[in-house]
Design a protein around this motif. Structure first.
Motif, PDB file in Angstrom:
ATOM      1  N   ALA A 117     -58.275 -47.522 -24.579  1.00 48.20           N
ATOM      2  CA  ALA A 117     -57.865 -48.575 -25.521  1.00 48.20           C
ATOM      3  C   ALA A 117     -59.052 -49.032 -26.365  1.00 48.20           C
ATOM      4  O   ALA A 117     -58.918 -49.257 -27.583  1.00 48.20           O
ATOM      5  CB  ALA A 117     -57.261 -49.758 -24.767  1.00 48.20           C
ATOM      6  N   ASN A 118     -60.203 -49.149 -25.727  1.00 44.27           N
ATOM      7  CA  ASN A 118     -61.398 -49.544 -26.465  1.00 44.27           C
ATOM      8  C   ASN A 118     -61.757 -48.499 -27.516  1.00 44.27           C
ATOM      9  O   ASN A 118     -62.115 -48.837 -28.654  1.00 44.27           O
ATOM     10  CB  ASN A 118     -62.556 -49.721 -25.477  1.00 44.27           C
ATOM     11  N   TYR A 119     -61.640 -47.240 -27.128  1.00 42.00           N
ATOM     12  CA  TYR A 119     -61.883 -46.135 -28.070  1.00 42.00           C
ATOM     13  C   TYR A 119     -60.922 -46.224 -29.247  1.00 42.00           C
ATOM     14  O   TYR A 119     -61.324 -46.079 -30.407  1.00 42.00           O
ATOM     15  CB  TYR A 119     -61.706 -44.803 -27.331  1.00 42.00           C
ATOM     16  N   LEU A 120     -59.662 -46.493 -28.966  1.00 43.68           N
ATOM     17  CA  LEU A 120     -58.636 -46.581 -30.009  1.00 43.68           C
ATOM     18  C   LEU A 120     -58.949 -47.685 -31.007  1.00 43.68           C
ATOM     19  O   LEU A 120     -58.934 -47.473 -32.232  1.00 43.68           O
ATOM     20  CB  LEU A 120     -57.269 -46.805 -29.349  1.00 43.68           C
ATOM     21  N   ILE A 121     -59.254 -48.869 -30.514  1.00 46.27           N
ATOM     22  CA  ILE A 121     -59.539 -49.993 -31.412  1.00 46.27           C
ATOM     23  C   ILE A 121     -60.839 -49.756 -32.189  1.00 46.27           C
ATOM     24  O   ILE A 121     -60.935 -50.069 -33.379  1.00 46.27           O
ATOM     25  CB  ILE A 121     -59.584 -51.315 -30.626  1.00 46.27           C
ATOM     26  N   GLN A 180     -61.775 -58.349 -22.518  1.00 45.26           N
ATOM     27  CA  GLN A 180     -62.708 -57.282 -22.145  1.00 45.26           C
ATOM     28  C   GLN A 180     -62.907 -56.273 -23.271  1.00 45.26           C
ATOM     29  O   GLN A 180     -63.899 -55.559 -23.308  1.00 45.26           O
ATOM     30  CB  GLN A 180     -62.208 -56.565 -20.879  1.00 45.26           C
ATOM     31  N   THR A 181     -61.958 -56.229 -24.205  1.00 45.89           N
ATOM     32  CA  THR A 181     -62.038 -55.290 -25.320  1.00 45.89           C
ATOM     33  C   THR A 181     -62.828 -55.864 -26.493  1.00 45.89           C
ATOM     34  O   THR A 181     -63.165 -55.148 -27.429  1.00 45.89           O
ATOM     35  CB  THR A 181     -60.607 -54.896 -25.772  1.00 45.89           C
ATOM     36  N   GLY A 182     -63.134 -57.163 -26.440  1.00 43.47           N
ATOM     37  CA  GLY A 182     -63.944 -57.772 -27.498  1.00 43.47           C
ATOM     38  C   GLY A 182     -63.240 -58.818 -28.324  1.00 43.47           C
ATOM     39  O   GLY A 182     -63.777 -59.306 -29.316  1.00 43.47           O
ATOM     40  N   PHE A 183     -62.011 -59.182 -27.913  1.00 40.02           N
ATOM     41  CA  PHE A 183     -61.272 -60.228 -28.620  1.00 40.02           C
ATOM     42  C   PHE A 183     -61.649 -61.604 -28.080  1.00 40.02           C
ATOM     43  O   PHE A 183     -62.032 -61.748 -26.917  1.00 40.02           O
ATOM     44  CB  PHE A 183     -59.762 -60.031 -28.434  1.00 40.02           C
ATOM     45  N   ILE A 184     -61.513 -62.613 -28.927  1.00 42.97           N
ATOM     46  CA  ILE A 184     -61.661 -63.995 -28.468  1.00 42.97           C
ATOM     47  C   ILE A 184     -60.298 -64.667 -28.586  1.00 42.97           C
ATOM     48  O   ILE A 184     -59.518 -64.354 -29.490  1.00 42.97           O
ATOM     49  CB  ILE A 184     -62.711 -64.778 -29.295  1.00 42.97           C
ATOM     50  N   GLU A 185     -60.022 -65.565 -27.659  1.00 42.19           N
ATOM     51  CA  GLU A 185     -58.738 -66.264 -27.714  1.00 42.19           C
ATOM     52  C   GLU A 185     -58.812 -67.397 -28.726  1.00 42.19           C
ATOM     53  O   GLU A 185     -59.732 -68.211 -28.690  1.00 42.19           O
ATOM     54  CB  GLU A 185     -58.372 -66.809 -26.337  1.00 42.19           C
ATOM     55  N   TYR A 186     -57.851 -67.428 -29.625  1.00 37.81           N
ATOM     56  CA  TYR A 186     -57.784 -68.513 -30.590  1.00 37.81           C
ATOM     57  C   TYR A 186     -57.012 -69.665 -29.960  1.00 37.81           C
ATOM     58  O   TYR A 186     -55.844 -69.514 -29.583  1.00 37.81           O
ATOM     59  CB  TYR A 186     -57.101 -68.070 -31.885  1.00 37.81           C
ATOM     60  N   GLN A 187     -57.683 -70.814 -29.833  1.00 38.51           N
ATOM     61  CA  GLN A 187     -57.063 -71.979 -29.211  1.00 38.51           C
ATOM     62  C   GLN A 187     -56.217 -72.719 -30.244  1.00 38.51           C
ATOM     63  O   GLN A 187     -56.735 -73.290 -31.198  1.00 38.51           O
ATOM     64  CB  GLN A 187     -58.146 -72.914 -28.637  1.00 38.51           C
ATOM     65  N   VAL A 188     -54.913 -72.668 -30.047  1.00 41.26           N
ATOM     66  CA  VAL A 188     -53.993 -73.257 -31.011  1.00 41.26           C
ATOM     67  C   VAL A 188     -53.818 -74.751 -30.747  1.00 41.26           C
ATOM     68  O   VAL A 188     -53.610 -75.169 -29.600  1.00 41.26           O
ATOM     69  CB  VAL A 188     -52.613 -72.568 -30.931  1.00 41.26           C
ATOM     70  N   ASP A 189     -53.918 -75.536 -31.797  1.00 41.36           N
ATOM     71  CA  ASP A 189     -53.615 -76.964 -31.701  1.00 41.36           C
ATOM     72  C   ASP A 189     -52.084 -77.102 -31.717  1.00 41.36           C
ATOM     73  O   ASP A 189     -51.435 -76.907 -32.741  1.00 41.36           O
ATOM     74  CB  ASP A 189     -54.217 -77.713 -32.891  1.00 41.36           C
ATOM     75  N   GLU A 190     -51.516 -77.386 -30.558  1.00 38.52           N
ATOM     76  CA  GLU A 190     -50.054 -77.395 -30.442  1.00 38.52           C
ATOM     77  C   GLU A 190     -49.400 -78.478 -31.300  1.00 38.52           C
ATOM     78  O   GLU A 190     -48.203 -78.414 -31.571  1.00 38.52           O
ATOM     79  CB  GLU A 190     -49.640 -77.533 -28.967  1.00 38.52           C
ATOM     80  N   ALA A 191     -50.188 -79.440 -31.746  1.00 40.54           N
ATOM     81  CA  ALA A 191     -49.632 -80.483 -32.624  1.00 40.54           C
ATOM     82  C   ALA A 191     -49.207 -79.889 -33.970  1.00 40.54           C
ATOM     83  O   ALA A 191     -48.390 -80.471 -34.687  1.00 40.54           O
ATOM     84  CB  ALA A 191     -50.663 -81.588 -32.845  1.00 40.54           C
TER      85      ALA A 191
END
Length: 214
Positions: A117-121, A180-191
């Motif tokens: 998967a890492n190779y693919l991205i 683990q693939t290098g993404f960061i989670e975007y923290q959504v403001d639920e408001a």
């Protein structure tokens, strides 16, 4: 490392605009069998057709997966300042910027946890080396992909081989994969949302993917 090859199918105009394209990307083994697949969508924004205007145009065609990204974390043709800073991106207000949506990514069970998967991205970013970002929603593949709906026999056979109906990847495992693939989670403001999201949002760029694939 296995002797893998990458195949980019011909991009197609997704709906009505030549700046919105969809494309399939396959990883093949030495026997020329598809062992991993990504389905991506690309949009190109510029100073005349920025995130807001692009969303308005896409919305007129019906629902779009770009609704949340374009409304939450884009500014002009770039990611917003906070995400640009996090991903060490220099915003550019003059040149058009291409952004990628990872609509679906999968690896055949026999080849998982081997860096495929890492190779693919990584190969997607090599191919689109000027793309500013890639967005992914962490949703189990079997919640939105049905092998029987595939028009191409190769794709149908590949998705059938995944046994999607018996797939049991947990949400946390999926989130861990993206991190683990290098993404960061975007923290959504639920408001800002009409209702809570049923998935997590992950964003990456070439530098963040490359940093973990070395």
């Amino acid at each position: 490392m296995m002797n893998l090859s990458i195949e980019f199918k011909k991009p197609e105009i997704t709906a009505s605009f030549d700046w919105q394209l969809s494309q399939e990307v396959n990883v093949k083994n030495e026997q020329d069998h598809v062992i991993a697949k990504a389905e991506i969508e690309l949009i190109t924004l510029n100073k005349h057709r920025d995130a807001t205007k692009s969303y308005e145009m896409l919305e007129q065609l019906g629902s779009t997966d770009w609704e949340i990204p374009l409304n939450l974390y884009f500014k002009g043709q770039n990611l917003n300042a906070e995400l640009c800073d996090t991903l060490a991106i220099t915003p550019d207000t003059k040149k058009a910027k291409t952004h990628i949506m990872l609509e679906a990514i999968s690896v055949h069970p026999d080849y998982r946890k081997q860096g495929v998967a890492n190779y693919l991205i990584s190969e997607i970013f090599k191919h689109y080396n000027k793309a500013q970002s890639i967005t992914a929603f962490s949703m189990p593949l079997n919640s939105f992909v049905n092998a029987e709906d595939c028009q191409e026999e190769e794709s149908k056979a590949y998705y059938q081989s995944l046994n999607l109906e018996s797939e049991t990847i947990a949400d946390e495992e999926l989130a861990q994969f993206f991190k683990q693939t290098g993404f960061i989670e975007y923290q959504v403001d639920e408001a800002l949302l009409a209702e809570p999201l049923a998935f997590k949002i992950f964003v990456a760029n070439q530098a963040s993917i490359t940093s973990v694939s070395k």
